[in-house]
Design a protein around this motif. Structure first.
Motif, PDB file in Angstrom:
ATOM      1  N   ASN A 147     -27.463  38.040 100.890  1.00  0.00           N
ATOM      2  CA  ASN A 147     -26.352  37.143 101.122  1.00  0.00           C
ATOM      3  C   ASN A 147     -26.342  36.065 100.063  1.00  0.00           C
ATOM      4  N   ARG A 148     -25.237  35.931  99.387  1.00  0.00           N
ATOM      5  CA  ARG A 148     -25.142  34.814  98.475  1.00  0.00           C
ATOM      6  C   ARG A 148     -24.907  33.554  99.280  1.00  0.00           C
ATOM      7  N   ARG A 149     -25.362  32.436  98.776  1.00  0.00           N
ATOM      8  CA  ARG A 149     -25.290  31.222  99.579  1.00  0.00           C
ATOM      9  C   ARG A 149     -23.874  30.661  99.688  1.00  0.00           C
ATOM     10  N   ALA A 150     -23.068  30.822  98.685  1.00  0.00           N
ATOM     11  CA  ALA A 150     -21.691  30.336  98.792  1.00  0.00           C
ATOM     12  C   ALA A 150     -20.733  31.397  98.290  1.00  0.00           C
ATOM     13  N   THR A 151     -19.625  31.568  98.983  1.00  0.00           N
ATOM     14  CA  THR A 151     -18.621  32.524  98.537  1.00  0.00           C
ATOM     15  C   THR A 151     -17.307  31.803  98.342  1.00  0.00           C
ATOM     16  N   GLN A 152     -16.677  32.052  97.193  1.00  0.00           N
ATOM     17  CA  GLN A 152     -15.411  31.391  96.942  1.00  0.00           C
ATOM     18  C   GLN A 152     -14.310  32.033  97.751  1.00  0.00           C
ATOM     19  N   LYS A 153     -13.467  31.208  98.378  1.00  0.00           N
ATOM     20  CA  LYS A 153     -12.373  31.722  99.195  1.00  0.00           C
ATOM     21  C   LYS A 153     -11.038  31.633  98.476  1.00  0.00           C
ATOM     22  N   ASN A 154     -10.703  30.473  97.924  1.00  0.00           N
ATOM     23  CA  ASN A 154      -9.507  30.384  97.099  1.00  0.00           C
ATOM     24  C   ASN A 154      -9.502  29.143  96.230  1.00  0.00           C
ATOM     25  N   MET A 155      -8.499  29.062  95.346  1.00  0.00           N
ATOM     26  CA  MET A 155      -8.456  27.984  94.372  1.00  0.00           C
ATOM     27  C   MET A 155      -6.989  27.680  94.098  1.00  0.00           C
ATOM     28  N   VAL A 156      -6.597  26.396  94.192  1.00  0.00           N
ATOM     29  CA  VAL A 156      -5.195  26.013  93.977  1.00  0.00           C
ATOM     30  C   VAL A 156      -5.175  24.827  93.023  1.00  0.00           C
ATOM     31  N   TYR A 157      -4.312  24.890  92.005  1.00  0.00           N
ATOM     32  CA  TYR A 157      -4.176  23.727  91.134  1.00  0.00           C
ATOM     33  C   TYR A 157      -3.204  22.738  91.752  1.00  0.00           C
ATOM     34  N   ILE A 158      -3.679  21.509  92.002  1.00  0.00           N
ATOM     35  CA  ILE A 158      -2.823  20.497  92.618  1.00  0.00           C
ATOM     36  C   ILE A 158      -1.915  19.893  91.553  1.00  0.00           C
ATOM     37  N   ASP A 159      -2.445  19.645  90.379  1.00  0.00           N
ATOM     38  CA  ASP A 159      -1.638  19.283  89.206  1.00  0.00           C
ATOM     39  C   ASP A 159      -2.467  19.631  87.975  1.00  0.00           C
ATOM     40  N   ASP A 160      -2.105  19.089  86.796  1.00  0.00           N
ATOM     41  CA  ASP A 160      -2.821  19.474  85.582  1.00  0.00           C
ATOM     42  C   ASP A 160      -4.285  19.069  85.597  1.00  0.00           C
ATOM     43  N   PRO A 176       2.641   6.563  91.052  1.00  0.00           N
ATOM     44  CA  PRO A 176       3.307   7.179  92.206  1.00  0.00           C
ATOM     45  C   PRO A 176       4.116   8.429  91.839  1.00  0.00           C
ATOM     46  N   GLU A 177       4.665   8.480  90.599  1.00  0.00           N
ATOM     47  CA  GLU A 177       5.411   9.669  90.149  1.00  0.00           C
ATOM     48  C   GLU A 177       4.570  10.929  90.345  1.00  0.00           C
ATOM     49  N   THR A 178       3.350  10.880  89.758  1.00  0.00           N
ATOM     50  CA  THR A 178       2.462  12.038  89.792  1.00  0.00           C
ATOM     51  C   THR A 178       2.077  12.381  91.219  1.00  0.00           C
ATOM     52  N   VAL A 179       1.806  11.341  92.028  1.00  0.00           N
ATOM     53  CA  VAL A 179       1.409  11.599  93.406  1.00  0.00           C
ATOM     54  C   VAL A 179       2.558  12.278  94.157  1.00  0.00           C
ATOM     55  N   GLU A 180       3.801  11.856  93.863  1.00  0.00           N
ATOM     56  CA  GLU A 180       4.958  12.502  94.508  1.00  0.00           C
ATOM     57  C   GLU A 180       5.059  13.970  94.113  1.00  0.00           C
ATOM     58  N   SER A 181       4.763  14.257  92.843  1.00  0.00           N
ATOM     59  CA  SER A 181       4.783  15.660  92.409  1.00  0.00           C
ATOM     60  C   SER A 181       3.728  16.469  93.155  1.00  0.00           C
ATOM     61  N   GLN A 182       2.548  15.865  93.319  1.00  0.00           N
ATOM     62  CA  GLN A 182       1.479  16.551  94.062  1.00  0.00           C
ATOM     63  C   GLN A 182       1.925  16.841  95.493  1.00  0.00           C
TER      64      GLN A 182
END
Ligand code: GTP
Length: 556
Positions: free
Chosen positions: A384-397, A141-147
């Motif tokens: 047209n490329r089939r997939a385009t990246q929009k963004n990327m976020v690190y939730i934790d390590d 739960p510690e890690t989940v709270e940090s997330q």
């Protein structure tokens, strides 16, 4: 019931994080249901739901809860957990002032946790984060709270750690519902106005609509209007859901309950629609969207003699699900059938499973397709490329959240299975519709000895034409028996052949087995061969068994 002692809330979660288990505990603790093993997941009523352990239709329960000497009415609105039903989730949410956001203490934040959080956040609801399954050995739960702090910007002190299974700290959840979620802003003296957030069809009583009353009151005999179609109905019955129906005389502002008003089709009480009194018209509540099919598949009876039975099964099932679209269709290979539209793949599978389980129907389901809009101009030249990246976020390590723009067609076939297997089940996935995009699509024909096979013509992306064409040719090669001449199985774009398989010639002499001249035996065999041929379809000079089409068209 005074409005300030009403709380309307729902539970949202990624699939399997324990939403239904928590709902069961809340029902037991408020005395709505008895505490027995048999009552496990009472809100999941459909057989498919119990089997798959997922919620398909939202169910609702009004709970009475005593808190510091006062009685409160807590309306729990259960929501489906899967992405296919996110519109239903968004409507359930708009009937509430708060949500319990359940997160598995082991798995942490997953794709649908994020998608559901934003639905609640955009609707400006109070969000109570609940970390479930703390009894598990690997619970963290510690890690989940940090997330939660990092991704949702909610202070960790607001999280409640529970075990829905064992009942640990579930009382705290009820207290938080009373203390942290505001009562509905509904006034008894306003004109009657209610949101339809779910509806289902009952063979005896017609449509039963679940509503949240946003203002005023409604009683038996009142004339009501549904804003979307503008039709008028008389209220036959209304009441609370506990979670079974408890008829009452009236429903008041702030309450959640059911209403029966002689509607014959769920399309008359669509999710998101507004009900009001005929003599007091009001403006419809915002956010209504008619359900939109995103994935289409053909459904055909195994045998044409089963057509009428399958038709009535499909009719009865769609009475209960206004989001399924049905169009009659026919295929040279499979005969008369339908083309059905669904919200997504799971929705399609659930529908199919219900047809089989509840109506005993056996069906051939063709590979799903997605809608395209064709524009006949040079704009298709756009690479047209089939997939385009929009963004990327690190939730934790360990976890990263990535957003891509994908063509829906790339997702419907096997994307989810592939993602799960590549990530050993760790990755989770959610999607929303981003609208039509230009793409380099082409029409691909399948030819047998130069003759196009109409029923196998498909639309594919140019980059996928070769692999799809090759796979289709291989499947046909496997399922067409050898004939007296060589058969070329080809995939072609316009006049250009892009893939080819060959079926070698073979003379099938049915009489070879007859030693001597037993004439009756000979006739019998010839008759059998002729019957076999009736099940064949002739394309040019090639005999194609019905199974061959089924093999190519059917889903894996
Ligand atoms: P959907 O309706 O499909 O969204 O699933 P859900 O979120 O309702 O999950 P459900 O309540 O069906 O629980 C999923 C699984 O987790 C079940 O096998 C539950 O028994 C288990 N589970 C739920 N809560 C707990 C808990 O507190 N501890 C443990 N160990 N298991 C739990």
């Amino acid at each position: 019931f005074p409005v300030d002692r009403i709380r309307n809330f729902c539970i949202i979660a990624h699939i399997d994080h324990g939403k239904s288990t928590l709902a069961d505990r809340l029902l037991e603790m408020t005395g709505a249901i008895a505490k027995t093993e048999k009552n496990k997941q009472v809100l999941d009523k459909l057989q498919v739901e119990r089997e798959r352990g997922i919620t398909v239709k939202a169910q609702t329960a009004s709970l009475f809860y005593n808190h510091q000497g006062q009685q409160y009415l807590l309306n729990l609105i259960d929501t489906p957990g899967h992405v296919d039903f996110s519109y239903e989730v968004s409507r359930s949410i708009s009937a509430c002032q708060g949500v319990l956001l359940i997160i598995d203490a082991n798995q942490g934040i997953q794709a649908q946790t994020v998608a559901n959080f934003y639905l609640a956040f955009e609707a400006q609801l109070s969000i109570i984060p609940v970390i479930n399954k703390i009894d598990l050995k690997n619970a963290d739960p510690e890690t989940v709270e940090s997330q939660i702090e990092k991704v949702f910007d909610i202070p960790r002190e607001e999280c409640i750690r529970i075990s829905a299974k064992l009942g640990t700290n579930v009382e705290q959840v009820l207290q938080a519902v009373v203390n942290r979620i505001p009562p509905p802003m509904a006034h008894i003296n306003d004109p009657f106005k209610a949101l339809v957030f779910d509806s289902n069809f009952d063979h005896y009583r017609g449509v039963v609509a679940n509503i949240a009353v946003f203002g005023g009151r409604v009683k038996k005999g009142d004339k009501i209007v549904s804003a979307h179609l503008g039709k008028t109905y008389e209220v036959n019955e209304l009441g609370l859901l506990r979670p079974d129906e408890h008829p009452t005389q009236k429903l008041f502002a702030g309450q959640v309950g059911y209403i029966i008003a002689g509607m014959k089709d769920v399309k008359e009480a669509q999710i998101g629609d507004t009900l009001y009194l005929q003599q007091q018209p009001v403006e419809a509540l915002p956010g209504f969207k008619p359900a939109k099919a995103m994935v289409f598949a053909g459904m055909y009876p195994m045998d044409q003699s089963e057509y009428p039975g399958l038709r009535s099964a499909i009719e009865r099932l769609t009475l209960n699900d206004s989001s399924v679209t049905v169009q009659r269709d026919s295929s040279l290979a499979l005969g008369a059938g339908w083309r059905l539209g669904f919200l997504g793949l799971l929705h399609m599978e659930v529908f199919n499973q219900r047809l089989e389980q509840e109506y005993n129907a056996s069906v051939i389901v063709t590979a799903p397709t997605v809608p395209y809009k064709a524009v006949l101009s040079s704009a298709k030249l756009i690479k047209n490329r089939r997939a385009t990246q929009k963004n990327m976020v690190y939730i934790d390590d360990h976890r990263v959240m990535m957003k891509y723009l994908f063509p829906l067609n790339e997702i419907v076939v096997d994307f989810y299975d592939l993602l799960k297997s590549l990530s050993s089940g760790y990755a989770s996935f959610d999607y929303e519709n981003a609208g039509y995009q230009a793409a380099d699509l082409i029409k691909m024909d399948i030819l047998l000895n130069g003759q196009p096979v109409e029923e196998l013509t498909t639309i594919v992306h140019r980059d996928r034409a070769y692999s799809t064409g090759k796979a289709m040719c291989e499947k046909l090669q496997d399922s067409i028996p050898r004939q007296m001449f060589e058969i070329a199985v080809q995939a072609a774009i316009g006049s250009k052949v892009i893939a080819r398989e060959t079926i070698k010639a073979y003379r099938k002499n049915v009489l070879a087995k007859c030693y001597g001249g037993d004439i009756t035996r000979k006739m019998k065999l010839l008759k059998k061969q002729a019957e076999g041929k009736k099940k064949m379809r002739r394309i040019g000079n090639v005999e194609v068994p019905k199974d061959a089409f089924i093999n190519v068209l059917k889903r894996k």
